[in-house]
Write a protein that holds these residues in place. Structure first.
Motif, PDB file in Angstrom:
ATOM      1  N   GLY A  43       0.826  -1.200   0.000  1.00 44.29           N
ATOM      2  CA  GLY A  43       0.000   0.000   0.000  1.00 44.29           C
ATOM      3  C   GLY A  43       0.862   1.252   0.000  1.00 44.29           C
ATOM      4  O   GLY A  43       2.030   1.219   0.371  1.00 44.29           O
ATOM      5  N   PRO A  44       0.306   2.383  -0.430  1.00 48.26           N
ATOM      6  CA  PRO A  44       1.065   3.639  -0.401  1.00 48.26           C
ATOM      7  C   PRO A  44       1.427   4.044   1.025  1.00 48.26           C
ATOM      8  O   PRO A  44       0.694   3.747   1.970  1.00 48.26           O
ATOM      9  CB  PRO A  44       0.080   4.646  -1.006  1.00 48.26           C
ATOM     10  N   VAL A  45       2.558   4.739   1.138  1.00 43.76           N
ATOM     11  CA  VAL A  45       3.033   5.244   2.433  1.00 43.76           C
ATOM     12  C   VAL A  45       3.130   6.758   2.363  1.00 43.76           C
ATOM     13  O   VAL A  45       3.742   7.303   1.436  1.00 43.76           O
ATOM     14  CB  VAL A  45       4.409   4.643   2.797  1.00 43.76           C
ATOM     15  N   PHE A  46       2.517   7.436   3.318  1.00 44.82           N
ATOM     16  CA  PHE A  46       2.511   8.908   3.355  1.00 44.82           C
ATOM     17  C   PHE A  46       3.921   9.456   3.513  1.00 44.82           C
ATOM     18  O   PHE A  46       4.709   8.960   4.328  1.00 44.82           O
ATOM     19  CB  PHE A  46       1.638   9.383   4.517  1.00 44.82           C
ATOM     20  N   LEU A  47       4.230  10.508   2.710  1.00 50.44           N
ATOM     21  CA  LEU A  47       5.535  11.157   2.798  1.00 50.44           C
ATOM     22  C   LEU A  47       5.423  12.595   3.305  1.00 50.44           C
ATOM     23  O   LEU A  47       6.025  12.961   4.300  1.00 50.44           O
ATOM     24  CB  LEU A  47       6.228  11.148   1.430  1.00 50.44           C
ATOM     25  N   LEU A  48       4.677  13.415   2.564  1.00 53.50           N
ATOM     26  CA  LEU A  48       4.615  14.843   2.895  1.00 53.50           C
ATOM     27  C   LEU A  48       3.237  15.388   2.556  1.00 53.50           C
ATOM     28  O   LEU A  48       2.589  14.940   1.620  1.00 53.50           O
ATOM     29  CB  LEU A  48       5.644  15.637   2.081  1.00 53.50           C
ATOM     30  N   LEU A  49       2.823  16.406   3.314  1.00 56.88           N
ATOM     31  CA  LEU A  49       1.599  17.151   3.055  1.00 56.88           C
ATOM     32  C   LEU A  49       1.964  18.624   2.999  1.00 56.88           C
ATOM     33  O   LEU A  49       2.715  19.109   3.849  1.00 56.88           O
ATOM     34  CB  LEU A  49       0.567  16.892   4.157  1.00 56.88           C
ATOM     35  N   ILE A  50       1.429  19.328   2.000  1.00 57.00           N
ATOM     36  CA  ILE A  50       1.674  20.762   1.883  1.00 57.00           C
ATOM     37  C   ILE A  50       0.339  21.467   1.701  1.00 57.00           C
ATOM     38  O   ILE A  50      -0.514  21.021   0.930  1.00 57.00           O
ATOM     39  CB  ILE A  50       2.654  21.064   0.722  1.00 57.00           C
ATOM     40  N   ARG A  51       0.152  22.565   2.432  1.00 52.71           N
ATOM     41  CA  ARG A  51      -1.118  23.289   2.378  1.00 52.71           C
ATOM     42  C   ARG A  51      -1.080  24.357   1.286  1.00 52.71           C
ATOM     43  O   ARG A  51      -0.016  24.772   0.831  1.00 52.71           O
ATOM     44  CB  ARG A  51      -1.396  23.966   3.715  1.00 52.71           C
ATOM     45  N   GLU A  52      -2.249  24.856   0.934  1.00 57.56           N
ATOM     46  CA  GLU A  52      -2.354  25.833  -0.162  1.00 57.56           C
ATOM     47  C   GLU A  52      -1.631  27.134   0.149  1.00 57.56           C
ATOM     48  O   GLU A  52      -1.221  27.847  -0.754  1.00 57.56           O
ATOM     49  CB  GLU A  52      -3.819  26.124  -0.474  1.00 57.56           C
ATOM     50  N   ASN A  53      -1.447  27.455   1.423  1.00 52.36           N
ATOM     51  CA  ASN A  53      -0.764  28.706   1.776  1.00 52.36           C
ATOM     52  C   ASN A  53       0.734  28.495   2.035  1.00 52.36           C
ATOM     53  O   ASN A  53       1.433  29.407   2.476  1.00 52.36           O
ATOM     54  CB  ASN A  53      -1.405  29.353   3.001  1.00 52.36           C
ATOM     55  N   GLU A  54       1.234  27.293   1.750  1.00 47.40           N
ATOM     56  CA  GLU A  54       2.661  27.001   1.895  1.00 47.40           C
ATOM     57  C   GLU A  54       3.275  26.853   0.513  1.00 47.40           C
ATOM     58  O   GLU A  54       2.718  26.183  -0.351  1.00 47.40           O
ATOM     59  CB  GLU A  54       2.870  25.702   2.685  1.00 47.40           C
ATOM     60  N   LYS A  55       4.412  27.454   0.317  1.00 45.01           N
ATOM     61  CA  LYS A  55       5.081  27.357  -0.976  1.00 45.01           C
ATOM     62  C   LYS A  55       5.982  26.143  -1.050  1.00 45.01           C
ATOM     63  O   LYS A  55       6.194  25.568  -2.121  1.00 45.01           O
ATOM     64  CB  LYS A  55       5.918  28.620  -1.230  1.00 45.01           C
ATOM     65  N   GLU A  56       6.551  25.767   0.088  1.00 47.52           N
ATOM     66  CA  GLU A  56       7.558  24.711   0.087  1.00 47.52           C
ATOM     67  C   GLU A  56       7.518  23.976   1.426  1.00 47.52           C
ATOM     68  O   GLU A  56       7.236  24.567   2.468  1.00 47.52           O
ATOM     69  CB  GLU A  56       8.934  25.366  -0.124  1.00 47.52           C
ATOM     70  N   LYS A  57       7.830  22.682   1.362  1.00 49.20           N
ATOM     71  CA  LYS A  57       7.913  21.866   2.569  1.00 49.20           C
ATOM     72  C   LYS A  57       9.095  20.918   2.405  1.00 49.20           C
ATOM     73  O   LYS A  57       9.311  20.371   1.320  1.00 49.20           O
ATOM     74  CB  LYS A  57       6.629  21.046   2.713  1.00 49.20           C
ATOM     75  N   ARG A  58       9.833  20.712   3.504  1.00 43.37           N
ATOM     76  CA  ARG A  58      11.008  19.826   3.431  1.00 43.37           C
ATOM     77  C   ARG A  58      10.952  18.773   4.532  1.00 43.37           C
ATOM     78  O   ARG A  58      10.448  19.020   5.623  1.00 43.37           O
ATOM     79  CB  ARG A  58      12.296  20.629   3.594  1.00 43.37           C
ATOM     80  N   LYS A  59      11.511  17.606   4.195  1.00 45.97           N
ATOM     81  CA  LYS A  59      11.662  16.545   5.183  1.00 45.97           C
ATOM     82  C   LYS A  59      12.871  15.720   4.761  1.00 45.97           C
ATOM     83  O   LYS A  59      12.829  15.011   3.762  1.00 45.97           O
ATOM     84  CB  LYS A  59      10.420  15.658   5.234  1.00 45.97           C
ATOM     85  N   GLU A  60      13.944  15.896   5.507  1.00 41.06           N
ATOM     86  CA  GLU A  60      15.198  15.180   5.205  1.00 41.06           C
ATOM     87  C   GLU A  60      15.597  15.465   3.746  1.00 41.06           C
ATOM     88  O   GLU A  60      15.806  16.603   3.362  1.00 41.06           O
ATOM     89  CB  GLU A  60      15.052  13.694   5.507  1.00 41.06           C
ATOM     90  N   ARG A  61      15.698  14.442   2.896  1.00 39.63           N
ATOM     91  CA  ARG A  61      16.119  14.661   1.506  1.00 39.63           C
ATOM     92  C   ARG A  61      14.954  15.000   0.582  1.00 39.63           C
ATOM     93  O   ARG A  61      15.142  15.141  -0.631  1.00 39.63           O
ATOM     94  CB  ARG A  61      16.828  13.397   0.991  1.00 39.63           C
ATOM     95  N   LEU A  62      13.762  15.126   1.115  1.00 37.88           N
ATOM     96  CA  LEU A  62      12.578  15.388   0.305  1.00 37.88           C
ATOM     97  C   LEU A  62      12.188  16.861   0.372  1.00 37.88           C
ATOM     98  O   LEU A  62      12.296  17.493   1.414  1.00 37.88           O
ATOM     99  CB  LEU A  62      11.404  14.530   0.788  1.00 37.88           C
ATOM    100  N   LYS A  63      11.724  17.382  -0.786  1.00 37.94           N
ATOM    101  CA  LYS A  63      11.214  18.740  -0.824  1.00 37.94           C
ATOM    102  C   LYS A  63      10.009  18.781  -1.749  1.00 37.94           C
ATOM    103  O   LYS A  63      10.019  18.186  -2.828  1.00 37.94           O
ATOM    104  CB  LYS A  63      12.259  19.718  -1.345  1.00 37.94           C
ATOM    105  N   VAL A  64       8.958  19.436  -1.303  1.00 39.60           N
ATOM    106  CA  VAL A  64       7.754  19.580  -2.108  1.00 39.60           C
ATOM    107  C   VAL A  64       7.456  21.061  -2.271  1.00 39.60           C
ATOM    108  O   VAL A  64       7.565  21.833  -1.317  1.00 39.60           O
ATOM    109  CB  VAL A  64       6.545  18.892  -1.433  1.00 39.60           C
ATOM    110  N   THR A  65       7.074  21.454  -3.482  1.00 38.15           N
ATOM    111  CA  THR A  65       6.599  22.812  -3.725  1.00 38.15           C
ATOM    112  C   THR A  65       5.159  22.746  -4.207  1.00 38.15           C
ATOM    113  O   THR A  65       4.716  21.725  -4.754  1.00 38.15           O
ATOM    114  CB  THR A  65       7.468  23.549  -4.766  1.00 38.15           C
TER     115      THR A  65
END
Lengths: 112, 115
Positions: A43-65
């Motif tokens: 099954g899928p495993v959750f990594l990161l969640l980013i909200r509409e008012n956030e431009k960027e989120k980081r967790k260790e080697r991961l980054k989401v925009t």
């Protein structure tokens, strides 16, 4: 209707490089966006969640925009490793709670 | 382990059989979900329960019947399935309640083959 697009072609990169995966969506403005990792037969495993008012989120080697104007999210894995090889899924909340829809995913292969 | 357990892991059934999929979560969550994942296709949301009440039925055929006796257990009863129903069936749970930031925790799925 709402639509989520992820690159259906597999992404092949060399170990140590940065992998960048794209998620585009149409006909909706989600309150937040999520990224999951899925290994074959699991099954899928959750990594990161980013909200509409956030431009960027980081967790260790991961980054989401998250660009709500472009309706696009980018998912980056820096210093990639062969163990990062998996399918990565983008997911959106349709609002009203409990209505999370997924893209088809992008398969990532990291070569040693 | 994710705290969400699905049984069985694999199931082969004929079109006239009746079988049930079981899901149990040990995370103290209040919302539970069934998703269907077919090859090369996105996960399809089937059913959602929040505090044991069904809040979503995504136009699923009646040959799939969900049951949620409590917040920790979820079943999917199957009868007279079609070969195109063969897929990976995934159970998930989330915090529930007001429905904010619903990070999903998935089980490993039941790989179903309908002959």
């Amino acid at each position: 209707s709402q639509k989520i697009e992820q690159n259906s072609e597999a992404l092949n990169i060399q170990e140590g490089k940065t992998a960048t995966l794209t998620c585009n969506y149409t006909n909706y403005s989600p309150a937040y966006l999520q990224w999951y990792r899925q290994d074959p037969g699991r099954g899928p495993v959750f990594l990161l969640l980013i909200r509409e008012n956030e431009k960027e989120k980081r967790k260790e080697r991961l980054k989401v925009t998250f660009d709500t104007t472009l309706k696009q999210s980018l998912f980056h894995i820096t210093a990639s490793q062969p163990a990062d090889s998996a399918t990565y899924l983008c997911a959106l909340d349709l609002g009203g709670g409990f209505k999370t829809i997924f893209g088809a995913g992008t398969r990532l292969f990291v070569k040693a | 382990e994710t705290g969400v357990t699905q049984t069985p892991r694999h199931l082969v059934m004929g079109m006239t059989n009746k079988k049930s999929l079981k899901c149990e979560q040990h995370l103290g969550h209040n919302a539970m979900y069934w998703y269907k994942q077919s090859a090369k296709k996105p996960l399809e949301l089937m059913f959602v329960y929040n505090f044991k009440e069904q809040t979503e039925n995504n136009s699923v055929p009646s040959r799939f019947s969900p049951e949620c006796p409590n917040s920790s257990h979820l079943f999917l009863h199957l009868h007279t399935l079609q070969p195109e129903d063969s897929a990976l069936y995934l159970c998930a749970s989330s915090q529930g309640g007001a429905g904010v930031d619903e990070k999903l925790f998935f089980g490993s799925g039941t790989q179903l083959s309908v002959l």
